[in-house]
Design an enzyme around this catalytic site. Structure first.
Site, PDB file in Angstrom:
ATOM      1  N   ARG A 202      17.165 106.624 -61.007  1.00 11.84           N
ATOM      2  CA  ARG A 202      18.192 106.869 -62.027  1.00 11.84           C
ATOM      3  C   ARG A 202      17.909 106.017 -63.272  1.00 11.84           C
ATOM      4  NH1 ARG A 202      22.876 104.395 -62.198  1.00 11.84           N
ATOM      5  NH2 ARG A 202      23.078 104.136 -59.948  1.00 11.84           N
TER       6      ARG A 202
ATOM      7  N   ASP B 126      20.231 118.411 -84.028  1.00  9.34           N
ATOM      8  CA  ASP B 126      19.760 119.252 -82.919  1.00  9.34           C
ATOM      9  C   ASP B 126      18.584 120.066 -83.468  1.00  9.34           C
ATOM     10  OD1 ASP B 126      19.278 121.323 -81.099  1.00  9.34           O
ATOM     11  OD2 ASP B 126      21.376 121.522 -80.522  1.00  9.34           O
TER      12      ASP B 126
HETATM   13  C1  LIG Z   1      20.233 125.957 -75.458  1.00 11.86           C
HETATM   14  C2  LIG Z   1      20.675 125.060 -76.543  1.00 11.86           C
HETATM   15  C3  LIG Z   1      21.427 123.906 -76.268  1.00 11.86           C
HETATM   16  C4  LIG Z   1      21.893 123.552 -74.873  1.00 11.86           C
HETATM   17  O1  LIG Z   1      20.806 123.223 -74.046  1.00 11.86           O
HETATM   18  P1  LIG Z   1      20.828 123.382 -72.437  1.00 11.86           P
HETATM   19  O2  LIG Z   1      19.441 122.947 -72.073  1.00 11.86           O
HETATM   20  O3  LIG Z   1      21.118 124.810 -72.129  1.00 11.86           O
HETATM   21  O4  LIG Z   1      21.879 122.467 -71.922  1.00 11.86           O
HETATM   22  C5  LIG Z   1      21.773 123.103 -77.333  1.00 11.86           C
HETATM   23  N1  LIG Z   1      21.421 123.389 -78.588  1.00 11.86           N
HETATM   24  C6  LIG Z   1      20.710 124.496 -78.890  1.00 11.86           C
HETATM   25  C7  LIG Z   1      20.362 124.779 -80.313  1.00 11.86           C
HETATM   26  C8  LIG Z   1      20.315 125.356 -77.881  1.00 11.86           C
HETATM   27  O5  LIG Z   1      19.628 126.467 -78.194  1.00 11.86           O
END
Ligand SMILES: *Cc1c(COP(=O)(O)O)cnc(C)c1O
Length: 419
Positions: free
Chosen positions: A73, A209
């Site tokens: 972990r 992101d």
């Molecule tokens: C898919 C996605 C997520 C979430 O990711 P997971 O791996 O499904 O938890 C977050 N941001 C964007 C832009 C995504 O395409």
């Protein structure tokens, strides 16, 4: 690794097969094994003591001392080597990998926000991120407010003023390009806002992101972001067979993220870490092929009589959007959305008619995927919001894969005929 680095500045794709791994520590195995283990044996009690002192921050590590392996972990070779390799693409100091993109995102939001703080975020975000920000954070007394692509710095400043919590701005959270319409948010502009609200005792963190264009085609850390986040489920994994996430940034910020990860226990497992290392070896060839295919798919769609409008970064018409694209993106990527002539019925006939591309959500994988944002990924969005963001019943989103381009065009063409 530092030795080879000094000899020659290798490109990330050249290092994905070897970086951070010493075969002599694993019986000469050319590939990093799957360390499918929960705990690690200490040679002697003094080692266990030393490892915990560093892990718990009871003392600074000595100059040549690296964190010893304790318990999966906290750390595991499959995760640590994967993290080292991921840092190369974004030239980040450090990385933390997670069991999903959502766990990466939610951990970042929880670490850098506290009750009373204000979070400013771009719209539209990934549905899961929107849900966490709008439904979870306010339960803990965190104020949240959104802005949209195309809004100027002055308009965003006014949004901040109207909240009445401008002095408590703690984080700006951005997703660009926005899903599914490829609208761009200006990262450098957000950096300016964060910098203006940062004081000696209060740093406003800019988190991006980067799932849609990274880690190859957009490098937010270079544009002033503090934190970059990924759903590694998408391009990084690239084969539609794992769920994973990653966070990158300075050693100082990632240490905080990793500490919270230790206590939430949402790190990646060894098998997923190993699969992602395998994926990274082909990341660049996959993504380049996907982008090349996408350009040809977009070209084909743009002249097709059944296509009303196309949303592709290589065909931006708005001069502001084009200027942002030129400053912050290194490729138009592999995501192409379009409005089909008609509405939901025509879009569904197109989706049901595809023979090679698969009808599924997710993106960035070797196989091409198609879906209907209004009733699938963005089904939870309020109708007025969908209208403002142009997520109409006629909108179809494509994630273009690595198939032969002639086959892809044939498939899209015959499905359009059926629409
Ligand atoms: C898919 C996605 C997520 C979430 O990711 P997971 O791996 O499904 O938890 C977050 N941001 C964007 C832009 C995504 O395409």
């Amino acid at each position: 690794m530092s030795i080879t680095k000094n000899l020659h500045d290798f490109k990330p794709e050249s290092l994905m097969m070897s970086h951070g791994y010493k075969p002599s520590l694993s019986e000469g195995s050319i590939k990093c094994p799957i360390f499918q283990t929960s705990t690690f044996v200490f040679d002697k009690a003094e080692d266990g003591k030393a490892f915990f002192e560093v892990a718990y921050g009871l003392r600074e590590p000595a100059e040549d001392e690296s964190q010893g392996l304790i318990y999966s972990r906290l750390n595991n070779p499959d995760l640590e080597i994967l993290e080292d390799r991921l840092t190369l693409w974004d030239q980040a100091e450090a990385c933390a990998v997670f069991e999903s993109g959502m766990s990466a995102i939610s951990t970042v939001l929880m670490e850098f926000l506290q009750p009373g703080d204000l979070l400013l975020y771009s719209n539209p975000l990934y549905g899961g991120s929107t849900h966490f920000i709008q439904n979870f954070l306010p339960k803990y007394g965190i104020h949240v407010v959104g802005f949209r692509p195309g809004q100027t710095r002055e308009e965003i400043e006014q949004i901040l003023d109207e909240t009445g919590h401008r002095d408590k701005l703690a984080m700006i959270y951005v997703e660009t390009p926005a899903n599914p319409t490829n609208d761009l948010i200006d990262i450098a502009c957000c950096h300016g806002i964060a910098a203006d609200h940062t004081s000696e005792d209060r740093k406003v963190v800019l988190a991006v992101d980067n799932t849609y264009l990274g880690p190859l085609w957009q490098h937010p850390l270079k544009l002033g972001a503090d934190i970059v986040m990924y759903s590694a489920t998408k391009y990084i994994g690239g084969h539609s067979d794992v769920i994973a996430g990653a966070v990158l940034g300075s050693a100082e910020l990632i240490t905080r993220v990793k500490t919270l990860r230790t206590f939430l226990g949402n790190m990646t497992g060894p098998m997923t870490g190993w699969l992602l290392m395998r994926s990274l070896e082909t990341l660049k060839v996959r993504m380049e092929r996907q982008a090349k295919n996408a350009a040809q798919v977009a070209q084909f769609l743009s002249t097709h009589p059944k296509v009303e409008k196309i949303y592709y970064l290589g065909m931006l018409t708005n001069p502001h959007q084009r200027a942002i694209f030129e400053r912050q993106c290194e490729s138009a990527g592999a995501m192409v959305s379009f409005d089909i002539k008609g509405g939901e019925a025509e879009a569904f006939r197109f989706l049901n008619g595809l023979k090679l591309a698969k009808l599924a959500v997710s993106l960035g994988s070797t196989e091409s995927l198609a879906q209907h944002p209004a009733t699938m990924t963005h089904a939870g969005m309020a109708p007025e919001e969908k209208e403002i963001l142009r997520i109409s019943p006629s909108l179809v989103r494509l994630s273009v894969g690595v198939e032969h381009i002639d086959d892809l065009i044939w498939d899209i063409s015959q499905a359009l005929e059926q629409a």
